[in-house]
Design an enzyme around this catalytic site. Structure first.
Site, PDB file in Angstrom:
ATOM      1  N   GLN A 257     -55.373  11.048  15.898  1.00 55.41           N
ATOM      2  CA  GLN A 257     -56.067  10.186  16.862  1.00 55.41           C
ATOM      3  C   GLN A 257     -57.556  10.499  16.923  1.00 55.41           C
ATOM      4  OE1 GLN A 257     -54.776   7.444  18.597  1.00 55.41           O
ATOM      5  NE2 GLN A 257     -53.328   7.919  16.971  1.00 55.41           N
ATOM      6  N   HIS A 260     -59.942   8.664  14.588  1.00 54.73           N
ATOM      7  CA  HIS A 260     -60.199   7.231  14.767  1.00 54.73           C
ATOM      8  C   HIS A 260     -61.675   6.970  15.078  1.00 54.73           C
ATOM      9  CE1 HIS A 260     -56.721   4.688  14.374  1.00 54.73           C
ATOM     10  NE2 HIS A 260     -55.957   5.555  15.008  1.00 54.73           N
ATOM     11  N   HIS A 325     -50.713   6.386  23.525  1.00 55.78           N
ATOM     12  CA  HIS A 325     -49.597   6.959  22.756  1.00 55.78           C
ATOM     13  C   HIS A 325     -49.123   8.220  23.468  1.00 55.78           C
ATOM     14  CE1 HIS A 325     -52.301   5.041  19.692  1.00 55.78           C
ATOM     15  NE2 HIS A 325     -51.168   4.472  19.353  1.00 55.78           N
ATOM     16  N   ASP A 358     -48.272   3.608  13.925  1.00 54.85           N
ATOM     17  CA  ASP A 358     -49.549   2.983  13.567  1.00 54.85           C
ATOM     18  C   ASP A 358     -49.409   2.066  12.365  1.00 54.85           C
ATOM     19  OD1 ASP A 358     -51.338   3.732  15.471  1.00 54.85           O
ATOM     20  OD2 ASP A 358     -52.330   5.285  14.299  1.00 54.85           O
ATOM     21  N   HIS A 417     -45.040 -33.639  51.057  1.00 54.95           N
ATOM     22  CA  HIS A 417     -43.998 -32.998  50.264  1.00 54.95           C
ATOM     23  C   HIS A 417     -42.619 -33.470  50.732  1.00 54.95           C
ATOM     24  CE1 HIS A 417     -47.220 -30.375  48.963  1.00 54.95           C
ATOM     25  NE2 HIS A 417     -46.399 -29.689  48.173  1.00 54.95           N
TER      26      HIS A 417
END
Length: 431
Positions: A257, A260, A325, A358, A417
């Site tokens: 991670q 990234h 995650h 992923d 109505h």
């Protein structure tokens, strides 16, 4: 990666803070400027931003041409093509099982109600490029878009400095039969999709992850009547590891991670100081051989390892943090997983790395970040569908339900109505 020993619950809020959130005001101001510029100048603004941010001269055209698409196939190694095709099959299989059943329900005799799913008509898919072109994200977005039957699918992805798009992204687009591909990235791509330009069709809903600028742009797009999948920003992972965890595996998951981007965040929770220390050492060892070590190091600077007392306390912390995650590297992951209430996607056991999700296990990797897992789900087939309710009332049904509606409408002071019912009942009575 700093270690915190047994912090008290009042101290948790500071430990759960995302670094990217601290810069939000500046980001939002810059994104608003980009939006205004793109909406005013259209393609001209996109061309300028491509030159500024991507170093690309796109005066020949913002759209990928059929020739570029055709040439891409030969530039992708056959082994990678095979892997992408298998991932495509797995993702399709998982998402196809999400098709909603259309069931008609008779709520009273003669009162029939049902719900039908129809595709969002025009969708925009944003696929990040930059230093790591995420062709896997295109699979995650394109597969459910195609399964849903969305008539118009527009792909935006940043160009490379030579003005081309990464051939793997183009190969994946062909696999998904996506031909409207725009060379635009960042907030400017989202701005273009939200209002349209000379080259970019406007869409009804925008999908895809990105950095904090893209996240802010997607949220701004909602002010212009464009829906988004969710706030999906910088990637994050939280690992809960007990004494049974393998520090080598845990370190690899944290780094997967961290690489990234510099604004990614990783959190390690453990009730074992030995596991934390061994993982820290292993992170340093693996980091030394990581090609994206500089990026991962910056992310690790904003990450932390936290020593807590029990699995229950770790799970409580995680549910408050609401990670994108969540990896349960514990002895009995299924048991602990029963208590998960806030997470984008959960990975159970020592042999289930987040990396599998992923790419190819089948679940979707476009997930809520920055704590939004408390109130958002990840992308699914439902994300590309609208649910429209229908009803049909017979004469007998109107006689059953009519008095109920009249009574309730009059109680709310909405006589028209009630009259809509009364006139029909009188017509039936008159034969």
């Amino acid at each position: 990666m700093q270690i915190f020993h047994y912090p008290s619950q009042p101290e948790w809020a500071a430990l759960q803070q995302r670094a990217a959130a601290q810069q939000a005001p500046d980001v939002e101001q810059r994104v608003a400027q980009i939006f205004a510029d793109v909406r005013q100048r259209g393609d001209a603004a996109l061309l300028e931003y491509a030159q500024t941010f991507d170093g690309a001269d796109l005066r020949a055209g913002l759209r990928v041409t059929p020739a570029e698409l055709e040439a891409a196939v030969g530039q992708v190694p056959s082994a990678l093509q095979t892997a992408i095709r298998q991932a495509h099959a797995n993702i399709r299989r998982f998402h196809e099982a999400q098709r909603p059943a259309e069931e008609k329900v008779e709520t009273m005799p003669g009162v029939l109600c049902w719900r039908r799913a129809v595709p969002v008509q025009r969708v925009g898919l944003y696929v990040p490029g930059g230093t790591a072109p995420l062709f896997s994200t295109l699979l995650m977005l394109g597969v459910p878009a195609r399964l849903a039957g969305c008539p118009e699918v527009v792909l935006c992805t940043p160009p490379r400095p030579d003005g081309s798009v990464n051939p793997v992204i183009l190969f994946t687009a062909q696999l998904l039969n996506i031909t409207t591909i725009i060379k635009a990235g960042g907030a400017q791509a989202v701005a273009a999709l939200s209002g349209g330009t000379e080259s970019v069709p406007a869409v009804d809903k925008i999908f895809g992850p990105g950095n904090r600028y893209v996240t802010a742009a997607k949220q701004l797009a909602t002010r212009y009547g464009v829906a988004i999948d969710m706030p999906a920003g910088p990637s994050e992972v939280l690992v809960i590891a007990d004494e049974s965890a393998n520090p080598v595996f845990v370190a690899a998951d944290l780094l997967s991670q961290a690489e990234h981007g510099p604004d990614s965040q990783v959190i390690l929770l453990s009730d074992s100081l030995a596991v934390i220390e061994a993982t820290q050492a292993e992170v340093a060892r693996q980091l030394a051989t990581l090609p994206r070590a500089a990026v991962a190091t910056r992310a690790l600077d904003e990450s932390r390892a936290i020593l807590l007392r029990t699995p229950e306390e770790m799970l409580f912390f995680s549910n408050q943090y609401a990670p994108e995650h969540l990896i349960l590297a514990v002895q009995n992951p299924e048991q602990l997983a029963e208590g998960v209430t806030s997470a984008g996607s959960v990975f159970l056991g020592h042999l289930t790395p987040e990396a599998a999700g992923d790419y190819a296990s089948g679940t979707n990797h476009t997930l809520p970040t920055n704590g939004y897992a408390r109130n958002y789900s990840g992308v699914s087939l439902d994300s590309f569908l609208k649910k429209i309710t229908y009803q049909r009332i017979t004469a007998a049904g109107l006689q059953h339900i009519g008095a109920i509606v009249e009574t309730m409408a009059e109680a709310e002071g909405l006589s028209a109505h009630a009259r809509a019912i009364t006139l029909r009942l009188e017509s039936l009575a008159a034969g």
